[in-house]
Design a protein around this motif. Structure first.
Motif, PDB file in Angstrom:
ATOM      1  N   UNK A  74      54.634  16.492   8.092  1.00 59.62           N
ATOM      2  CA  UNK A  74      55.552  17.266   8.674  1.00 59.62           C
ATOM      3  C   UNK A  74      54.941  18.764   8.631  1.00 59.62           C
ATOM      4  N   UNK A  75      54.774  19.068   9.843  1.00 58.08           N
ATOM      5  CA  UNK A  75      54.179  20.567   9.844  1.00 58.08           C
ATOM      6  C   UNK A  75      55.057  21.470   9.465  1.00 58.08           C
ATOM      7  N   UNK A  76      56.139  21.312   9.587  1.00 61.92           N
ATOM      8  CA  UNK A  76      57.280  22.427   8.988  1.00 61.92           C
ATOM      9  C   UNK A  76      57.558  22.109   7.586  1.00 61.92           C
ATOM     10  N   UNK A  77      57.031  21.062   7.050  1.00 59.44           N
ATOM     11  CA  UNK A  77      57.347  21.009   5.759  1.00 59.44           C
ATOM     12  C   UNK A  77      56.447  21.978   4.782  1.00 59.44           C
ATOM     13  N   UNK A  78      57.280  22.749   4.355  1.00 56.82           N
ATOM     14  CA  UNK A  78      56.502  23.866   3.474  1.00 56.82           C
ATOM     15  C   UNK A  78      56.264  23.312   2.258  1.00 56.82           C
ATOM     16  N   UNK A  79      55.093  23.879   1.849  1.00 54.93           N
ATOM     17  CA  UNK A  79      54.842  23.272   0.311  1.00 54.93           C
ATOM     18  C   UNK A  79      55.064  24.338  -0.626  1.00 54.93           C
ATOM     19  N   UNK A  80      55.180  23.935  -1.974  1.00 50.90           N
ATOM     20  CA  UNK A  80      55.273  24.704  -3.082  1.00 50.90           C
ATOM     21  C   UNK A  80      54.110  24.757  -3.893  1.00 50.90           C
ATOM     22  N   UNK A  81      53.843  26.178  -4.197  1.00 47.49           N
ATOM     23  CA  UNK A  81      52.414  25.991  -4.525  1.00 47.49           C
ATOM     24  C   UNK A  81      52.765  26.902  -6.088  1.00 47.49           C
ATOM     25  N   UNK A  82      52.011  26.409  -6.751  1.00 48.80           N
ATOM     26  CA  UNK A  82      52.372  26.809  -8.209  1.00 48.80           C
ATOM     27  C   UNK A  82      51.098  26.176  -9.099  1.00 48.80           C
ATOM     28  N   UNK A  83      50.871  26.990 -10.029  1.00 45.23           N
ATOM     29  CA  UNK A  83      49.868  26.472 -11.241  1.00 45.23           C
ATOM     30  C   UNK A  83      50.601  26.340 -12.500  1.00 45.23           C
ATOM     31  N   UNK A  84      50.231  25.427 -13.183  1.00 38.56           N
ATOM     32  CA  UNK A  84      50.634  25.289 -14.615  1.00 38.56           C
ATOM     33  C   UNK A  84      49.931  25.975 -15.741  1.00 38.56           C
ATOM     34  N   UNK A  85      50.555  26.834 -16.236  1.00 38.45           N
ATOM     35  CA  UNK A  85      49.826  27.606 -17.190  1.00 38.45           C
ATOM     36  C   UNK A  85      49.802  26.707 -18.507  1.00 38.45           C
ATOM     37  N   UNK A  86      50.858  26.034 -18.870  1.00 37.99           N
ATOM     38  CA  UNK A  86      50.894  25.220 -20.192  1.00 37.99           C
ATOM     39  C   UNK A  86      51.894  24.099 -19.870  1.00 37.99           C
ATOM     40  N   UNK A  87      51.489  23.096 -20.423  1.00 39.71           N
ATOM     41  CA  UNK A  87      52.323  21.885 -20.333  1.00 39.71           C
ATOM     42  C   UNK A  87      52.718  21.402 -22.071  1.00 39.71           C
ATOM     43  N   UNK A  88      54.066  21.273 -21.993  1.00 42.61           N
ATOM     44  CA  UNK A  88      54.209  20.969 -23.578  1.00 42.61           C
ATOM     45  C   UNK A  88      53.988  19.498 -23.686  1.00 42.61           C
ATOM     46  N   UNK A  89      53.942  19.279 -24.966  1.00 38.55           N
ATOM     47  CA  UNK A  89      53.770  17.952 -25.462  1.00 38.55           C
ATOM     48  C   UNK A  89      54.714  17.966 -26.292  1.00 38.55           C
ATOM     49  N   UNK A  90      55.838  16.790 -26.391  1.00 35.35           N
ATOM     50  CA  UNK A  90      56.913  16.660 -27.114  1.00 35.35           C
ATOM     51  C   UNK A  90      56.400  16.881 -28.846  1.00 35.35           C
ATOM     52  N   UNK A  91      55.872  16.088 -29.153  1.00 33.91           N
ATOM     53  CA  UNK A  91      55.667  15.928 -30.501  1.00 33.91           C
ATOM     54  C   UNK A  91      54.348  15.628 -30.858  1.00 33.91           C
ATOM     55  N   UNK A  92      53.432  16.224 -31.459  1.00 31.85           N
ATOM     56  CA  UNK A  92      52.215  15.742 -31.978  1.00 31.85           C
ATOM     57  C   UNK A  92      51.973  15.917 -33.524  1.00 31.85           C
ATOM     58  N   UNK A  93      52.128  15.184 -34.289  1.00 31.17           N
ATOM     59  CA  UNK A  93      52.220  15.419 -35.619  1.00 31.17           C
ATOM     60  C   UNK A  93      50.595  15.265 -36.196  1.00 31.17           C
ATOM     61  N   UNK A  94      50.342  16.061 -36.972  1.00 27.77           N
ATOM     62  CA  UNK A  94      48.677  16.065 -37.365  1.00 27.77           C
ATOM     63  C   UNK A  94      48.783  16.154 -38.908  1.00 27.77           C
ATOM     64  N   UNK A  95      48.117  15.464 -39.466  1.00 22.77           N
ATOM     65  CA  UNK A  95      47.735  15.672 -41.056  1.00 22.77           C
ATOM     66  C   UNK A  95      46.409  15.916 -41.240  1.00 22.77           C
TER      67      UNK A  95
END
Length: 676
Positions: free
Chosen positions: A363-384
Motif C-alpha cells: 500500500x503506497x499510502x501505508x506510512x511506516x513507523x520507523x524507529x530504533x530500539x536502544x534497549x530491550x528489557x529482559x524480564x528476569x535473569x538471575x545469575x549467580x
DNA sequence: CTTAGGG
DNA sequence: CCCTAAG
C-alpha cells in the motif's frame, strides 16, 4: 584459597546496540559474517529448522533405541523419497561457531519464507521465537493487523504442537512426517533438482547443503485476503545423506534462490517451550571438574555416546542463540538499510515513508513507523556467579542464558508508555504507535513464551523431575535443577585467571562451544557452575528457586515522578509503618502497586536520596522530593522510636489516616495528597 | 493479611 | 520485585 563468595544480581535489561559493531568486532564474534545478507539469514534459518526437524525425529526414534545410535526416524520418509540410504544428524559442529544470527529480531524476508505449514508444524518449538519476533517486527513494519493476527494464530498453533510434542511425541511425529513428506513431494514436482553437499562446515559446501528459493518480498503481494506471509512458503526439496554429507534443499515457489553458507542444526532434542520459558534462570558457572567435554570436539563425541541427547540440547541452545543472533543482525541491517534517519544514540525516530522499493509496498499510502530500539528489557535473569569468574565468562554466561531464552521461544512484549500492549491484533496506528511522541514512549521487552504452559507443567510435575542427582565427586554440589551448562572455557584457561581474560573473546565468539549439557525435562532453571579455578564453590540450589520458575514475575513498572510524589506525600502524613494505609490513600486505584511495592519503593527512595545523584539510575527524581523523603524518613524513624519508647501520642494521632500531621509539616512542607 | 527486611 | 518470617 578461592573465595566462594558469589555475586548475585538481577538482570533486567539488555542493551541492544543500535548500530552494529564494526567489522572487526563482528568478525571476531563470528556472527556478522553474513549480516548484510538477509537471504542468507533466511536460508540459514530454514536450514536450521530443517535440521532440527530431522533431529527431532531422530531424537524421538532413538529414545527407545540404544543411546549411542542416532537412527533416523522420521526422516526416513524423506529419505525414501529421495532414495537415499540413511539419514543422519546434520553435523554442524564446525558450523555452529559464530554462524548463527543475532537475536530474535528477524527479517521479514526470512519470515515470509518460513511459512510452510509443514515445516512450521514440525518445528513449532524451533520457530516459536522466530515467529514471535517476526510477529512483533512485522507488526511494527507493516502497521497492519492482518499479518499480526495471522502470525498470532501460528504462534498459537506452534504452542499447540509443542505441547503435543511433549505430551504425545509419537502422534506428533506422525503428523510431522506426513507434512514433511508432502512438502518433499511437492517440492520434487516443482523442482527436481537436488542439492548435495558434504557435511563440512565450509561455506562452499554449505551452499550445496542448502538451497533456498525465497520469495522476493513479503509485502509486494498486496493481496488483500491473505497476508503475503502465507503466499510465500518453502518446502524441503530434498534431504539426503551421501557418505558423510548432508543434503538439504529448501525452496519455495519463487524464482529467487538463495544460498546459505552456514548451517546450524546440530541440536538433537526438541526443546519444548515448556522447558525453555524460564522465568528465572540461575546460572552457576560450571566447575571444570564437572566438565566432561569442554571443547567443540565433544560435539562429535556426543553423537555417539550416552550424553548425546544432553549435548544436543546444549547444541540447540547454541543453535538458537546463533540463529537468533543472526536474525537480529539481519534485522538490524535491514532496518538501517532502509532508514537513514536513525538516531545514532539509539533514540527513537519516526517518520512516514512512502514506498520502499525493497518491499514493493502493498500500500503506497501505508506510512511506516520507523524507529530504533536502544534497549530491550529482559524480564528476569538471575545469575549467580563466583567472584572469581571473569568478565568474559560472565558475558558468555549471560549471552548463553539470554539466547537460551530466545531460542526457547521468547516473545517480545510491546510497551507503550510503560503499559503493556497486549492486543496483538491492533495496528500500530490503532495502538497509537505512529507519531514520534508515541515512539518515544515505546519500549520492548522479552518475555518467555509459554509461561503458562511451563508453570502448569512445573506444578504438575513431581519434584523429582525437576531435580537431578548431584554430580559425582561434588558432594556439596548443589542439585542442578535442570540444566548444567558449561561455560565454554578451556580447562587450562579456567585455571589461569590471566588467560581467562585472554579467552574472553573466545568465549564470546563461540558461545556455542559444545560442552557438557544437561537439561531436565521439566525445569527451566539454567544452572551454570563456574569453571573458575578451584573455586568449585557450588552454590546450593535452593528449592524455592524452582518454585519461582513457575511463577511469572511481574513486569517491572518503575515509579513515575508523579507516583513518587504521591507516595512521599502519603508517607509524610501516615508514616512509614502503615503501608496499607498509604496504599489506600495514594494508590487506591493503582492495582499494580501493592503496599509492599510502596514500602519497597520508599526503601529505595530513601536509599536514592542518600546516594549521590551520579549514582542514581532511572528516571531522575526531583531533589525536592528526595529531600522530603529524607525528612519524612528521619521524622518517622524518630517518632517510631519514640513510640517504642513510650511516646506514642504523635503516632497515635497519625494513626488515623485522615489526620494531617502538623509536626511532619514542620519538617517537610507537605501538600495535599494526589490520589492516583 | 500486614509488616518489615533481606534477597 | 520477590520471598517470607512474624505478628
Amino acid at each position: 584459597m578461592v573465595s566462594k563468595k558469589r555475586i548475585d544480581y538481577g538482570f533486567n535489561g539488555f542493551r541492544v546496540p543500535v548500530i552494529p559493531k564494526g567489522p572487526r568486532s563482528a568478525r571476531r564474534r563470528g556472527v556478522f559474517k553474513k549480516a548484510n545478507q538477509d537471504d542468507e539469514a533466511c536460508a540459514f534459518e530454514l536450514l536450521a529448522l530443517a535440521g532440527m526437524l530431522l533431529q527431532e525425529s531422530e531424537s524421538s526414534a532413538s529414545s527407545n533405541a540404544s543411546e549411542g545410535n542416532h537412527q533416523p526416524a522420521f526422516g526416513q520418509g524423506v529419505i525414501e523419497q529421495e532414495k537415499h540410504d540413511e539419514v543422519k544428524p546434520i553435523i554442524t559442529d564446525n558450523i555452529l561457531r559464530g554462524s548463527c544470527g543475532e537475536s530474535q529480531f528477524r527479517t521479514e524476508v526470512a519470515m515470509k519464507n518460513c511459512t510452510q505449514k509443514s515445516v512450521l508444524d514440525a518445528n513449532a518449538d524451533c520457530l516459536q521465537g522466530c515467529i514471535s519476533a517476526n510477529n512483533n517486527f512485522d507488526c511494527r513494519r507493516k502497521a497492519g493487523a492482518d499479518v499480526k493476527s495471522e502470525i498470532c494464530e501460528w504462534d498459537n498453533k506452534f504452542q499447540h504442537y509443542s505441547n503435543r510434542l511433549v505430551e504425545a511425541p509419537e502422534n506428533f511425529r506422525e503428523s510431522c512426517d506426513v507434512n514433511v513428506n508432502n512438502g518433499f513431494r511437492q517440492e520434487k514436482e516443482a523442482n527436481s533438482s537436488g542439492f548435495q553437499g558434504s557435511n563440512s562446515a565450509d561455506k562452499s559446501s554449505m551452499k550445496n547443503q542448502l538451497e533456498l528459493n525465497m520469495s522476493r518480498t513479503l509485502i509486494d503481494s498486496n493481496s488483500n485476503a491473505k497476508s503475503p506471509l502465507y503466499r510465500k512458503s518453502f518446502s524441503i526439496a530434498s534431504y539426503s545423506k551421501h557418505g558423510n554429507g548432508n543434503k538439504l534443499g529448501v525452496r519455495d515457489d519463487d524464482e529467487k534462490f538463495l544460498r546459505c553458507s552456514k548451517v546450524c542444526t546440530k541440536s538433537k532434542t526438541f526443546r519444548s517451550p515448556q522447558r525453555i520459558a524460564h522465568r528465572r534462570i540461575r546460572k552457576h558457572l560450571f566447575s571444570r571438574h564437572w566438565k566432561v567435554a569442554p571443547n567443540l570436539k565433544d560435539c562429535e563425541l556426543s553423537r555417539s555416546d550416552m550424553g548425546a541427547q544432553l549435548l544436543y540440547r546444549k547444541r540447540k541452545i547454541c543453535q538458537s542463540f546463533e540463529r537468533s543472533e543472526h536474525k537480529t543482525r539481519v534485522k538490524r541491517r535491514k532496518f538501517f538499510d532502509r532508514v537513514s534517519g536513525v538516531t545514532s544514540d539509539g533514540g527513537l525516530s519516526s517518520e512516514s515513508v512512502s514506498n520502499s522499493p525493497e518491499k514493493g509496498m502493498d500500500n503506497p499510502k501505508d506510512p511506516h513507523v520507523k524507529f530504533s530500539i536502544k534497549t530491550i528489557r529482559i524480564p528476569e535473569l538471575y545469575f549467580e556467579v563466583p567472584e572469581t569468574a571473569t568478565i568474559g565468562s560472565l558475558k558468555s554466561t549471560i549471552m548463553e542464558t539470554v539466547m537460551t531464552i530466545l531460542g526457547g521461544g521468547a516473545h517480545v512484549g510491546v510497551l507503550l508508555q510503560g503499559k503493556k500492549v497486549r492486543d496483538d491484533n491492533r495496528t500500530l496506528v490503532q495502538t497509537g504507535i505512529s507519531c514520534k511522541e508515541s515512539l518515544d514512549n515505546l519500549s520492548f521487552e522479552l518475555e518467555p513464551s509459554s509461561l503458562l504452559d511451563s508453570a502448569a507443567a512445573c506444578v504438575g510435575d513431581p519434584p523429582s523431575q525437576c531435580e537431578t542427582s548431584q554430580p559425582a565427586g561434588s558432594p556439596e554440589t548443589p542439585v542442578i535443577d535442570s540444566e548444567i551448562t558449561d561455560t565454554l572455557h578451556e580447562p587450562s584457561l579456567l585455571t589461569n585467571p590471566g588467560n581467562l581474560v585472554e579467552s574472553n573473546h573466545d568465549s564470546m565468539t563461540s558461545p556455542t562451544d559444545p560442552t557438557v549439557d544437561k537439561e531436565s525435562l521439566d525445569c527451566r532453571a539454567l544452572v551454570v557452575v563456574p569453571a573458575s579455578t578451584d573455586a568449585l564453590a557450588v552454590v546450593p540450589f535452593s528449592q524455592k528457586s524452582k518454585r519461582s520458575e513457575c511463577a511469572q514475575r511481574r513486569t517491572r513498572r518503575p515509579f513515575s515522578v508523579t507516583e513518587v510524589e504521591a507516595l512521599v506525600r502519603a508517607v509524610e502524613e501516615l508514616g512509614t509503618g502503615r503501608w496499607r494505609d498509604v496504599k489506600f490513600r495514594a494508590f487506591e486505584n493503582a492495582e499494580h502497586r501493592t503496599y509492599v511495592d510502596l514500602k519497597d519503593k520508599w526503601k529505595t527512595l530513601v536509599h536514592t536520596a542518600k546516594i549521590s545523584p551520579q549514582q542514581r539510575r532511572g528516571e531522575p527524581v526531583p531533589q525536592e522530593l528526595l529531600d522530603r523523603v529524607l525528612a519524612a524518613h528521619a521524622y518517622w524513624s524518630q517518632h517510631q522510636a519514640k513510640q517504642h519508647g513510650g511516646k506514642t501520642l504523635k503516632i497515635t494521632e497519625t494513626s488515623s489516616a485522615e489526620t494531617e500531621k502538623p509536626s511532619i509539616e514542620a519538617v517537610v512542607q507537605s501538600q495535599p495528597v494526589n490520589h492516583l
